[in-house]
Write a protein that holds these residues in place. Structure first.
Motif, PDB file in Angstrom:
ATOM      1  N   PRO A   1      52.015  50.523  48.251  1.00 42.10           N
ATOM      2  CA  PRO A   1      50.969  49.898  49.069  1.00 42.10           C
ATOM      3  C   PRO A   1      49.846  49.318  48.224  1.00 42.10           C
ATOM      4  O   PRO A   1      49.259  48.295  48.599  1.00 42.10           O
ATOM      5  CB  PRO A   1      50.478  51.031  49.978  1.00 42.10           C
ATOM      6  N   ASP A   2      49.557  49.927  47.078  1.00 44.39           N
ATOM      7  CA  ASP A   2      48.537  49.359  46.190  1.00 44.39           C
ATOM      8  C   ASP A   2      48.955  47.977  45.698  1.00 44.39           C
ATOM      9  O   ASP A   2      48.147  47.032  45.677  1.00 44.39           O
ATOM     10  CB  ASP A   2      48.298  50.277  44.989  1.00 44.39           C
ATOM     11  N   LEU A   3      50.206  47.846  45.296  1.00 41.81           N
ATOM     12  CA  LEU A   3      50.702  46.541  44.838  1.00 41.81           C
ATOM     13  C   LEU A   3      50.733  45.533  45.983  1.00 41.81           C
ATOM     14  O   LEU A   3      50.389  44.356  45.789  1.00 41.81           O
ATOM     15  CB  LEU A   3      52.103  46.693  44.237  1.00 41.81           C
ATOM     16  N   ALA A   4      51.151  45.966  47.161  1.00 44.12           N
ATOM     17  CA  ALA A   4      51.193  45.058  48.312  1.00 44.12           C
ATOM     18  C   ALA A   4      49.803  44.537  48.643  1.00 44.12           C
ATOM     19  O   ALA A   4      49.610  43.331  48.877  1.00 44.12           O
ATOM     20  CB  ALA A   4      51.794  45.775  49.519  1.00 44.12           C
TER      21      ALA A   4
ATOM     22  N   PHE B   1      53.505  37.953  39.070  1.00 45.32           N
ATOM     23  CA  PHE B   1      52.569  38.962  39.573  1.00 45.32           C
ATOM     24  C   PHE B   1      52.911  40.344  39.017  1.00 45.32           C
ATOM     25  O   PHE B   1      52.034  41.075  38.537  1.00 45.32           O
ATOM     26  CB  PHE B   1      52.612  38.970  41.103  1.00 45.32           C
ATOM     27  N   VAL B   2      54.184  40.710  39.066  1.00 45.96           N
ATOM     28  CA  VAL B   2      54.611  42.020  38.566  1.00 45.96           C
ATOM     29  C   VAL B   2      54.349  42.140  37.073  1.00 45.96           C
ATOM     30  O   VAL B   2      53.863  43.183  36.594  1.00 45.96           O
ATOM     31  CB  VAL B   2      56.097  42.259  38.890  1.00 45.96           C
ATOM     32  N   GLU B   3      54.644  41.095  36.320  1.00 48.25           N
ATOM     33  CA  GLU B   3      54.391  41.148  34.871  1.00 48.25           C
ATOM     34  C   GLU B   3      52.908  41.355  34.586  1.00 48.25           C
ATOM     35  O   GLU B   3      52.533  42.131  33.697  1.00 48.25           O
ATOM     36  CB  GLU B   3      54.889  39.866  34.192  1.00 48.25           C
ATOM     37  N   GLU B   4      52.049  40.682  35.339  1.00 45.62           N
ATOM     38  CA  GLU B   4      50.608  40.824  35.113  1.00 45.62           C
ATOM     39  C   GLU B   4      50.129  42.225  35.507  1.00 45.62           C
ATOM     40  O   GLU B   4      49.281  42.816  34.827  1.00 45.62           O
ATOM     41  CB  GLU B   4      49.857  39.754  35.905  1.00 45.62           C
ATOM     42  N   MET B   5      50.680  42.762  36.587  1.00 46.02           N
ATOM     43  CA  MET B   5      50.279  44.098  37.023  1.00 46.02           C
ATOM     44  C   MET B   5      50.664  45.172  36.003  1.00 46.02           C
ATOM     45  O   MET B   5      49.942  46.153  35.816  1.00 46.02           O
ATOM     46  CB  MET B   5      50.914  44.422  38.381  1.00 46.02           C
ATOM     47  N   LYS B   6      51.791  44.978  35.332  1.00 44.23           N
ATOM     48  CA  LYS B   6      52.174  45.906  34.264  1.00 44.23           C
ATOM     49  C   LYS B   6      51.258  45.749  33.059  1.00 44.23           C
ATOM     50  O   LYS B   6      50.749  46.739  32.511  1.00 44.23           O
ATOM     51  CB  LYS B   6      53.630  45.670  33.847  1.00 44.23           C
ATOM     52  N   ALA B   7      51.066  44.505  32.643  1.00 45.84           N
ATOM     53  CA  ALA B   7      50.294  44.242  31.430  1.00 45.84           C
ATOM     54  C   ALA B   7      48.829  44.646  31.566  1.00 45.84           C
ATOM     55  O   ALA B   7      48.199  45.082  30.588  1.00 45.84           O
ATOM     56  CB  ALA B   7      50.393  42.756  31.067  1.00 45.84           C
ATOM     57  N   SER B   8      48.271  44.526  32.758  1.00 49.92           N
ATOM     58  CA  SER B   8      46.853  44.821  32.969  1.00 49.92           C
ATOM     59  C   SER B   8      46.564  46.316  33.069  1.00 49.92           C
ATOM     60  O   SER B   8      45.400  46.730  33.045  1.00 49.92           O
ATOM     61  CB  SER B   8      46.370  44.140  34.255  1.00 49.92           C
TER      62      SER B   8
END
Length: 265
Positions: free
Chosen positions: A63-66, A237-244
């Motif tokens: 839910p945080d990612l959504a 989006f997923v790549e940025e969420m991992k990297a950040s």
């Protein structure tokens, strides 16, 4: 096509930090929120990814990612609740939802476009403490009955790979259902995600979880097949969420331990 999407995703990820609603490509916005809102499937069947709060509201990394994706798109988020991964796959296949959090599986790829994984978890077995089966290869033997959650990633994987043992599927696909079936029918092993199995074994000392794993489960975001612009945006989006560090922080906030997936994989 996969290489083109991957290259485009990496290019988008490089500048994603500065993205805003005005920077979202119109075709990606149309793909991900065709009804004007982001309908995101949340699977309560995997406790690593989603948990129920005091009032039953979804909480955890998915839910945080959504909600983070909805904010990027500038649209409201509707969290659509499911109790099993197989039901999420069905909802994505029929476009009943726009994104879902689901393991990458070849048999799902004809109807779902997957992002790179955001976390990697293990599939393993729980057995009785005094069982003669000590490691994963011991389980695939004639006469051994394995409880699995119907339609789960590990069900699909074991269906392809188990040669001698028998899979016994719970009527519903959530991880807890597989454990319940294992206990109720006195089966020989329960297949599942490591963390829930270990949580169960902690309070049931007569059980033991194997140290090795039969599968590395790559949890990703998915969108219905054919929404290519949306799939490309989702990958970035997923790549940025991992990297950040967002993924790692979300896991920590929800009290879950899992491996953040490497970049681009």
């Amino acid at each position: 096509m996969r290489l083109l999407i991957s290259a485009a995703a990496l290019l988008l990820a490089a500048t994603f930090q500065a993205s805003s609603q005005s920077a979202v490509p119109p075709d990606a916005l149309k793909d991900l929120a065709p009804t004007g809102k982001l309908r995101a499937a949340i699977n309560f069947g995997n406790g690593v990814l989603a948990q129920k709060g005091k009032d039953g509201e979804p909480q955890g990394i998915t839910p945080d990612l959504a909600n983070a994706l909805g904010k990027r798109l500038g649209v409201p988020v509707e969290l659509v609740r499911f109790e099993a991964a197989g039901k999420v796959a069905e909802a994505l296949a029929t476009s009943a939802v726009d994104v879902g959090f689901i393991a990458i599986e070849p048999v799902r790829a004809d109807k779902i476009d997957f992002s790179p994984p955001y976390v990697v978890i293990e599939g393993t077995y729980m057995v009785a403490k005094d069982s003669a089966m000590k490691i994963v290869p011991d389980v695939d033997k004639p006469g051994v009955r394995i409880a699995v959650g119907l339609g789960s990633a590990y069900d699909l994987y074991l269906t392809r790979t188990v040669k001698n043992a028998t899979l016994v599927r719970a009527a519903v696909g959530g991880g807890g259902a597989g454990i319940d079936l294992f206990v109720k029918d006195k089966l020989d092993a329960a297949a599942g995600v490591r963390q829930p199995l270990e949580d169960y074994a902690k309070s049931h000392p007569e059980m033991r979880v194997m140290a090795d794993a039969f599968q590395e489960i790559r949890q990703a975001m998915g969108t219905p097949k054919g929404r290519s612009a949306g799939a490309t945006y989702l990958a970035a989006f997923v790549e940025e969420m991992k990297a950040s560090g967002f993924v790692a922080d979300a896991l920590k906030r929800s009290g879950q331990v899992a491996k953040v997936a490497p970049p681009g994989k």
